[in-house]
Design a protein around this motif. Structure first.
Motif, mmCIF file in Angstrom:
data_model
loop_
_atom_site.group_PDB
_atom_site.id
_atom_site.type_symbol
_atom_site.label_atom_id
_atom_site.label_comp_id
_atom_site.label_asym_id
_atom_site.label_seq_id
_atom_site.Cartn_x
_atom_site.Cartn_y
_atom_site.Cartn_z
ATOM 1 N N GLY A 1 0.807 -1.203 0.000
ATOM 2 C CA GLY A 1 0.000 0.000 0.000
ATOM 3 C C GLY A 1 0.844 1.259 0.000
ATOM 4 O O GLY A 1 1.861 1.337 0.677
ATOM 5 N N GLY A 2 0.433 2.236 -0.785
ATOM 6 C CA GLY A 2 1.162 3.494 -0.868
ATOM 7 C C GLY A 2 2.249 3.508 -1.916
ATOM 8 O O GLY A 2 2.793 4.575 -2.253
ATOM 9 N N GLN A 3 2.617 2.343 -2.463
ATOM 10 C CA GLN A 3 3.659 2.299 -3.485
ATOM 11 C C GLN A 3 3.057 2.646 -4.843
ATOM 12 O O GLN A 3 2.002 2.135 -5.213
ATOM 13 C CB GLN A 3 4.292 0.916 -3.531
ATOM 14 N N ALA A 4 3.732 3.512 -5.562
ATOM 15 C CA ALA A 4 3.231 3.949 -6.871
ATOM 16 C C ALA A 4 3.281 2.805 -7.872
ATOM 17 O O ALA A 4 4.099 1.899 -7.769
ATOM 18 C CB ALA A 4 4.063 5.121 -7.380
ATOM 19 N N ALA A 5 2.366 2.859 -8.828
ATOM 20 C CA ALA A 5 2.290 1.800 -9.836
ATOM 21 C C ALA A 5 3.463 1.851 -10.805
ATOM 22 O O ALA A 5 3.870 0.821 -11.359
ATOM 23 C CB ALA A 5 0.966 1.916 -10.599
ATOM 24 N N GLU A 6 4.019 3.045 -11.013
ATOM 25 C CA GLU A 6 5.125 3.192 -11.960
ATOM 26 C C GLU A 6 6.373 2.486 -11.429
ATOM 27 O O GLU A 6 6.687 2.538 -10.256
ATOM 28 C CB GLU A 6 5.456 4.673 -12.190
ATOM 29 N N GLY A 7 7.051 1.821 -12.323
ATOM 30 C CA GLY A 7 8.320 1.190 -11.977
ATOM 31 C C GLY A 7 8.186 -0.181 -11.368
ATOM 32 O O GLY A 7 9.177 -0.751 -10.924
#
Length: 372
Positions: free
Chosen positions: A76-82
């Motif tokens: 949770g909270g981690q961006a989808a990019e990368g």
């Protein structure tokens, strides 16, 4: 010649070409056989794969699915990019289940990772396999119901862990009280477990104490049972006091040291009562023990002249105190108008009481040292 040979030359290639055509008639059958063999091999591989998957699940249980969530769902909270990982919601849509269910697996893995049993999410990538714990450990971390996160669920979980059982079992029972009722009604051992649990809870739940007392007071059968058990308990306590404290209480209310023989008899009866199983009725045993000890007390008093006199004195004085108290409570404060309460019987009873008191006083005065 040339013309004559031509047909012959033409015929040779024709024969040469015809030679390989003979087996060509069986080519479809050979192809089918080859295809069947390939299909069989593929099916065997599918069976082998299912067997391997089954073996993995048999060893690791739901950890297998926990791994799939842990390596595919981004924290949770981690961006989808990368990252190729997806959100719990998207994973649930791909899986055809609820995001809440996915998150239960996610949280279980997270707890296990904090305990060092499995890698953290950040160390996992889609498709990566890791060594998984035993299947039995999974239920230590996995909570299959959202109710477990509520205050009620947390309390049930804590109680289950204190009893050394899986919280999931306790939560399942708590969510289906009708099933619990059915089990209590049908199974004596379940009813016994429920009774012990209620008794433990009563110690710290005043509201439940009041409700249960009210239920008992409103049920005739329970009132009779409670009265009987209370009587039995009082009798056992009387015998226990004689056996353990070495004291007896006479019919007049005196407290005396118990003779050795009487105490030994009380100890014998008490040991028989203490050896009873929980399922055995103690009422008859208590009555027998109480009756035996009481008779021995009476015999002890009657066998000692001095004690016999003291018993009569104590009994008389006790009766006198009771009579005095009752008469003192008899007032005419509410009798403002005697015409409303007057009965001939009242005067007669008071006159008889006065005569009895006078007779008693006269007898006591004659018995006193000064009177003689």
């Amino acid at each position: 010649m040339t013309v004559a040979i031509a047909p012959s030359e033409a015929a040779e290639p024709a024969e040469a070409d015809a030679a390989p055509l003979a087996p060509a008639a069986d080519a479809p059958a050979a192809a089918d056989a080859h295809e069947d063999a390939a299909t069989h091999a593929d099916a065997r591989e599918l069976v082998a794969r299912d067997a391997r998957d089954f073996g993995a699940y048999a060893r690791t249980g739901a950890w297998t699915f926990g791994l799939k969530v842990a390596r595919s769902v981004r924290p949770g909270g981690q961006a989808a990019e990368g990252t190729p990982k997806v959100s719990a919601k998207e994973f649930a849509e791909l899986a055809g289940c609820s995001a809440e269910r996915v998150m239960r697996y996610y949280r279980a893995w997270d707890k296990a990772a904090d305990d060092g049993l499995v890698p953290h999410f950040e160390a996992l990538a889609p498709g990566r396999d890791v060594e998984l714990p035993d299947a039995d450990i999974w239920l230590t971390y996995y909570v299959p119901r959202s109710s477990a996160t509520s205050a009620r669920g947390t309390a049930i979980t804590a109680a289950a862990e204190a009893e050394g059982i899986r919280p999931t079992k306790a939560l399942e029972v708590a969510e289906n009280p009708t099933a619990l009722r059915a089990a209590i009604l049908a199974d004596p051992s379940t009813a016994q477990a429920a009774r012990h649990a209620l008794l433990d809870r009563l110690k710290e739940d005043p509201a439940l104490q009041t409700e249960l007392a009210r239920d008992i007071a409103r049920t005739d059968e329970l009132k009779k049972a409670v009265a009987g058990e209370t009587r039995a308990a009082d009798r056992i306590e009387y015998v226990r006091k004689v056996a353990e404290d070495g004291q007896i209480r006479t019919p007049a209310g005196q407290t005396l040291d118990a003779p050795a023989a009487l105490r030994a008899e009380a100890e014998r009866h008490l040991s028989l009562i203490d050896e009873l199983e929980d399922s055995e009725e103690a009422g008859e045993w208590a009555a027998e023990a109480y009756g035996t000890v009481k008779n021995l007390v009476v015999e002890t008093v009657e066998a000692d002249p001095e004690l016999r006199v003291q018993e009569r004195r104590t009994k008389f004085y006790s009766s006198l105190q009771k009579a005095t108290k009752v008469f003192e409570e008899l007032t005419l404060d509410d009798a403002v108008d005697f015409d409303d309460i007057y009965e001939d019987d009242m005067v007669q009873r008071l006159e008889e009481l006065q005569q009895a008191i006078t007779t008693c006083i006269t007898a006591l005065r004659k018995a006193s040292p000064a009177g003689s």
